[in-house]
Design a protein around this motif. Structure first.
Motif, PDB file in Angstrom:
ATOM      1  N   LYS A 102       0.862  -1.159  -0.085  1.00 35.40           N
ATOM      2  CA  LYS A 102      -0.020  -0.015   0.064  1.00 35.40           C
ATOM      3  C   LYS A 102       0.880   1.175  -0.002  1.00 35.40           C
ATOM      4  N   GLU A 103       2.155   1.185   0.481  1.00 34.34           N
ATOM      5  CA  GLU A 103       2.946   2.425   0.627  1.00 34.34           C
ATOM      6  C   GLU A 103       3.403   2.841  -0.911  1.00 34.34           C
ATOM      7  N   TYR A 104       3.322   1.924  -1.596  1.00 30.11           N
ATOM      8  CA  TYR A 104       3.606   2.433  -3.152  1.00 30.11           C
ATOM      9  C   TYR A 104       2.378   3.451  -3.724  1.00 30.11           C
ATOM     10  N   ARG A 105       1.383   3.062  -3.333  1.00 30.68           N
ATOM     11  CA  ARG A 105      -0.014   3.787  -3.778  1.00 30.68           C
ATOM     12  C   ARG A 105      -0.102   5.044  -3.037  1.00 30.68           C
ATOM     13  N   GLU A 106       0.138   4.935  -1.692  1.00 29.38           N
ATOM     14  CA  GLU A 106       0.185   6.098  -0.997  1.00 29.38           C
ATOM     15  C   GLU A 106       1.220   7.278  -1.168  1.00 29.38           C
ATOM     16  N   ALA A 107       2.295   6.673  -1.424  1.00 29.51           N
ATOM     17  CA  ALA A 107       3.488   7.730  -1.990  1.00 29.51           C
ATOM     18  C   ALA A 107       3.218   8.518  -3.218  1.00 29.51           C
ATOM     19  N   SER A 108       2.771   7.577  -4.241  1.00 27.43           N
ATOM     20  CA  SER A 108       2.186   8.001  -5.495  1.00 27.43           C
ATOM     21  C   SER A 108       1.267   9.186  -5.067  1.00 27.43           C
ATOM     22  N   LEU A 109       0.117   8.808  -4.525  1.00 28.77           N
ATOM     23  CA  LEU A 109      -0.843   9.692  -4.318  1.00 28.77           C
ATOM     24  C   LEU A 109      -0.595  11.056  -3.588  1.00 28.77           C
ATOM     25  N   ALA A 110       0.375  10.911  -2.767  1.00 26.33           N
ATOM     26  CA  ALA A 110       0.973  11.962  -1.735  1.00 26.33           C
ATOM     27  C   ALA A 110       1.819  12.865  -2.673  1.00 26.33           C
ATOM     28  N   MET A 111       2.196  12.401  -3.880  1.00 23.91           N
ATOM     29  CA  MET A 111       2.844  13.496  -4.781  1.00 23.91           C
ATOM     30  C   MET A 111       1.940  14.193  -5.735  1.00 23.91           C
ATOM     31  N   GLY A 112       0.513  14.041  -5.474  1.00 20.20           N
ATOM     32  CA  GLY A 112      -0.318  14.490  -6.136  1.00 20.20           C
ATOM     33  C   GLY A 112      -0.791  13.746  -7.507  1.00 20.20           C
ATOM     34  N   THR A 113      -0.328  12.621  -7.822  1.00 19.07           N
ATOM     35  CA  THR A 113      -0.691  11.893  -8.797  1.00 19.07           C
ATOM     36  C   THR A 113      -2.081  11.295  -8.766  1.00 19.07           C
ATOM     37  N   THR A 114      -2.887  11.387  -9.618  1.00 13.34           N
ATOM     38  CA  THR A 114      -4.242  10.785  -9.819  1.00 13.34           C
ATOM     39  C   THR A 114      -4.069   9.126  -9.502  1.00 13.34           C
ATOM     40  N   ARG A 115      -5.407   8.685  -9.095  1.00 16.77           N
ATOM     41  CA  ARG A 115      -5.470   7.313  -8.773  1.00 16.77           C
ATOM     42  C   ARG A 115      -5.388   6.276  -9.788  1.00 16.77           C
ATOM     43  N   VAL A 116      -5.754   6.906 -11.236  1.00  9.03           N
ATOM     44  CA  VAL A 116      -5.679   6.006 -12.341  1.00  9.03           C
ATOM     45  C   VAL A 116      -4.092   6.111 -12.860  1.00  9.03           C
ATOM     46  N   ARG A 117      -3.454   7.056 -12.857  1.00  7.75           N
ATOM     47  CA  ARG A 117      -1.988   7.312 -13.137  1.00  7.75           C
ATOM     48  C   ARG A 117      -1.105   6.380 -12.215  1.00  7.75           C
ATOM     49  N   THR A 118      -1.432   6.302 -11.019  1.00  4.49           N
ATOM     50  CA  THR A 118      -0.987   5.539  -9.885  1.00  4.49           C
ATOM     51  C   THR A 118      -1.045   3.913 -10.238  1.00  4.49           C
ATOM     52  N   ILE A 119      -2.125   3.805 -10.754  1.00  4.64           N
ATOM     53  CA  ILE A 119      -2.368   2.379 -10.939  1.00  4.64           C
ATOM     54  C   ILE A 119      -1.551   1.814 -12.354  1.00  4.64           C
ATOM     55  N   PHE A 120      -1.623   2.670 -13.325  1.00  2.00           N
ATOM     56  CA  PHE A 120      -0.873   2.463 -14.451  1.00  2.00           C
ATOM     57  C   PHE A 120       0.551   2.629 -14.373  1.00  2.00           C
ATOM     58  N   LYS A 121       1.050   3.489 -13.469  1.00  3.43           N
ATOM     59  CA  LYS A 121       2.320   4.217 -13.784  1.00  3.43           C
ATOM     60  C   LYS A 121       3.155   3.310 -12.387  1.00  3.43           C
ATOM     61  N   VAL A 122       2.646   3.212 -11.706  1.00  5.26           N
ATOM     62  CA  VAL A 122       3.337   2.527 -10.099  1.00  5.26           C
ATOM     63  C   VAL A 122       2.864   1.053  -9.836  1.00  5.26           C
ATOM     64  N   VAL A 123       1.544   0.899  -9.589  1.00  8.08           N
ATOM     65  CA  VAL A 123       1.159  -0.460  -9.305  1.00  8.08           C
ATOM     66  C   VAL A 123       1.296  -1.546 -10.370  1.00  8.08           C
ATOM     67  N   LEU A 124       0.775  -1.122 -11.527  1.00  8.55           N
ATOM     68  CA  LEU A 124       1.062  -2.161 -12.428  1.00  8.55           C
ATOM     69  C   LEU A 124       2.540  -2.478 -12.960  1.00  8.55           C
ATOM     70  N   PRO A 125       3.420  -1.567 -13.108  1.00  7.77           N
ATOM     71  CA  PRO A 125       5.018  -2.070 -13.350  1.00  7.77           C
ATOM     72  C   PRO A 125       5.286  -2.500 -11.942  1.00  7.77           C
ATOM     73  N   ALA A 126       4.846  -2.496 -10.834  1.00  8.60           N
ATOM     74  CA  ALA A 126       5.536  -3.287  -9.634  1.00  8.60           C
ATOM     75  C   ALA A 126       5.068  -4.885  -9.695  1.00  8.60           C
ATOM     76  N   ALA A 127       3.931  -5.006 -10.269  1.00  9.87           N
ATOM     77  CA  ALA A 127       3.323  -6.265 -10.382  1.00  9.87           C
ATOM     78  C   ALA A 127       3.429  -7.049 -11.561  1.00  9.87           C
ATOM     79  N   LYS A 128       4.459  -6.394 -12.325  1.00 11.32           N
ATOM     80  CA  LYS A 128       4.724  -6.931 -13.829  1.00 11.32           C
ATOM     81  C   LYS A 128       4.861  -8.248 -13.951  1.00 11.32           C
ATOM     82  N   SER A 129       5.857  -8.894 -12.939  1.00 12.70           N
ATOM     83  CA  SER A 129       6.441 -10.061 -13.107  1.00 12.70           C
ATOM     84  C   SER A 129       4.926 -11.126 -12.744  1.00 12.70           C
ATOM     85  N   GLY A 130       4.090 -10.771 -11.969  1.00  8.71           N
ATOM     86  CA  GLY A 130       3.021 -11.565 -11.631  1.00  8.71           C
ATOM     87  C   GLY A 130       2.115 -11.646 -12.813  1.00  8.71           C
ATOM     88  N   VAL A 131       1.684 -10.512 -13.301  1.00  5.89           N
ATOM     89  CA  VAL A 131       0.752 -10.095 -14.640  1.00  5.89           C
ATOM     90  C   VAL A 131       1.553 -11.070 -15.655  1.00  5.89           C
TER      91      VAL A 131
END
Length: 283
Positions: free
Chosen positions: A166-195
Motif C-alpha cells: 500500500k505504501e507504493y500507492r500512498e507515496a504516489s498519491l501523496a505526490m499529487g498523482t491521480t489514482r488512475v495514473r498511480t495504478i498504471f504508472k506505479v502499481v502495474l509496473p510493480a506487479a509486472k512479473s505476476g501479470v
C-alpha cells in the motif's frame, strides 16, 4: 521442511526432463523420416493418401495455432488485465465477491462446455454477422479461446496487483498523482512479473486447448484465413491418433514435439524479457 521442499522442487525438474526426453524420443524419428523441411514447411497433410504418396506438411497447422493464440491473447489479455485492475483497485463488497465468483466459475467450466456454447452460439453468430456459409473458422476459435484464457489472466493478475504494498500507492498519491495514473504508472509496473506469469499461463491454455477448438474451428487443413476453416496442432493430434499407425503415428508425435518446443520457446522468451526489464530498472 527444507528437505521436503528440496525434494518437491527436484521432482518438478525431473518431471520436465522426463517429458522432454519422452517427446524427443517419440517425435524425432518421425520427423527424421519425413524430413525436417518437408514436415515443418510443407503445406499438404494427407497422411493416409492411397492414390499418391502421403504428405506430412504441418505448416498450415503451425500458422493456424500461432494466429489463433495471438488473436486470443490480443483480445483476452486487455480484457483480463482491466478486469483484474477493477477487482483489485475499485470493486468493493458484494460486487467484488460476485465478480470473483463468476471468474472462478469460468475457470471451472469444462472445455467441452465452452465448445458446445461456441458451436451453438458463436459459430452461427459469426456466419450471420459476416454472411458466411459456415461460421466454423479461425475467427470463431479466437473468440472462444479469448474467453477461455480470461480466468487465468484475471485471477493471477489480481493477486499480483493486490500483493503490491500500500505504501507504493500512498507515496504516489501523496505526490499529487491521480489514482488512475498511480495504478498504471506505479502499481502495474510493480506487479509486472505476476501479470506476465498470468499471461504466460493464458498463452499455454490457448496453445494447448483441444476439445473446444475441435468444435468451432472446422478442422480442415488449410492455410489460415480469418473466416476459413482451419486445423490447429492440438486438434490434429486428437482427431487422428485413434486410427494412426506406422509413419502416420510417428508424425503425430512429431506434431506433439513441435507443440512442446513452441510452448517452451514462449516461456523462455517471456522470462528473458521480464528479467531484462528487471535489470534495467535496477540500473
Amino acid at each position: 521442511m527444507s528437505g521436503i521442499f528440496t525434494v518437491c522442487g527436484c521432482l518438478s525438474v525431473v518431471a520436465v526432463v522426463l517429458i522432454t526426453v519422452y517427446m524427443v524420443a517419440l517425435g524425432a524419428p518421425g520427423i527424421g523420416k519425413i524430413g525436417v523441411g518437408e514436415f515443418l514447411f510443407g503445406t499438404e497433410w494427407f497422411p493416409t493418401a492411397t492414390t499418391k504418396d502421403p504428405s506430412f506438411g504441418i505448416l498450415p497447422m503451425i500458422l493456424s495455432s500461432i494466429l489463433a493464440t495471438g488473436g486470443a491473447v490480443l483480445i483476452g489479455v486487455p480484457i483480463g488485465l482491466f478486469t483484474a485492475i477493477y477487482l483489485a483497485e475499485f470493486a468493493r463488497g458484494k460486487t467484488a465477491s460476485v465478480l470473483r465468483a463468476m471468474v472462478s466459475l469460468l475457470a471451472g467450466i469444462p472445455s467441452v462446455v465452452y465448445g458446445l456454447v461456441g458451436m451453438i452460439v458463436v459459430v452461427p453468430a459469426v456466419a450471420k454477422v459476416f454472411g458466411l456459409p459456415s461460421g466454423s473458422s479461425l475467427f470463431s476459435a479466437i473468440l472462444v479461446l479469448a474467453v477461455m484464457i480470461l480466468p487465468t489472466i484475471v485471477s493471477i493478475s489480481e493477486n499480483a496487483l493486490r500483493a503490491v504494498p500500500k505504501e507504493y500507492r500512498e507515496a504516489s498519491l501523496a505526490m499529487g498523482t491521480t489514482r488512475v495514473r498511480t495504478i498504471f504508472k506505479v502499481v502495474l509496473p510493480a506487479a509486472k512479473s505476476g501479470v506476465a506469469a498470468g499471461v504466460v499461463l493464458g498463452i499455454g491454455r490457448a496453445v494447448g486447448e483441444t476439445m473446444a477448438v475441435i468444435m468451432v474451428a472446422g478442422n480442415a487443413v488449410n492455410m489460415p484465413a480469418l473466416f476459413q476453416s482451419v486445423r490447429l496442432l492440438t486438434t490434429g493430434i486428437a482427431m487422428e491418433m485413434g486410427y494412426a499407425d506406422a509413419l502416420h503415428r510417428e508424425a503425430l508425435f512429431g506434431i506433439g514435439l513441435v507443440l512442446f518446443v513452441f510452448i517452451m520457446a514462449i516461456n523462455i522468451v517471456l522470462n528473458r524479457i521480464i528479467k531484462s526489464d528487471s535489470k534495467e530498472e535496477r540500473r
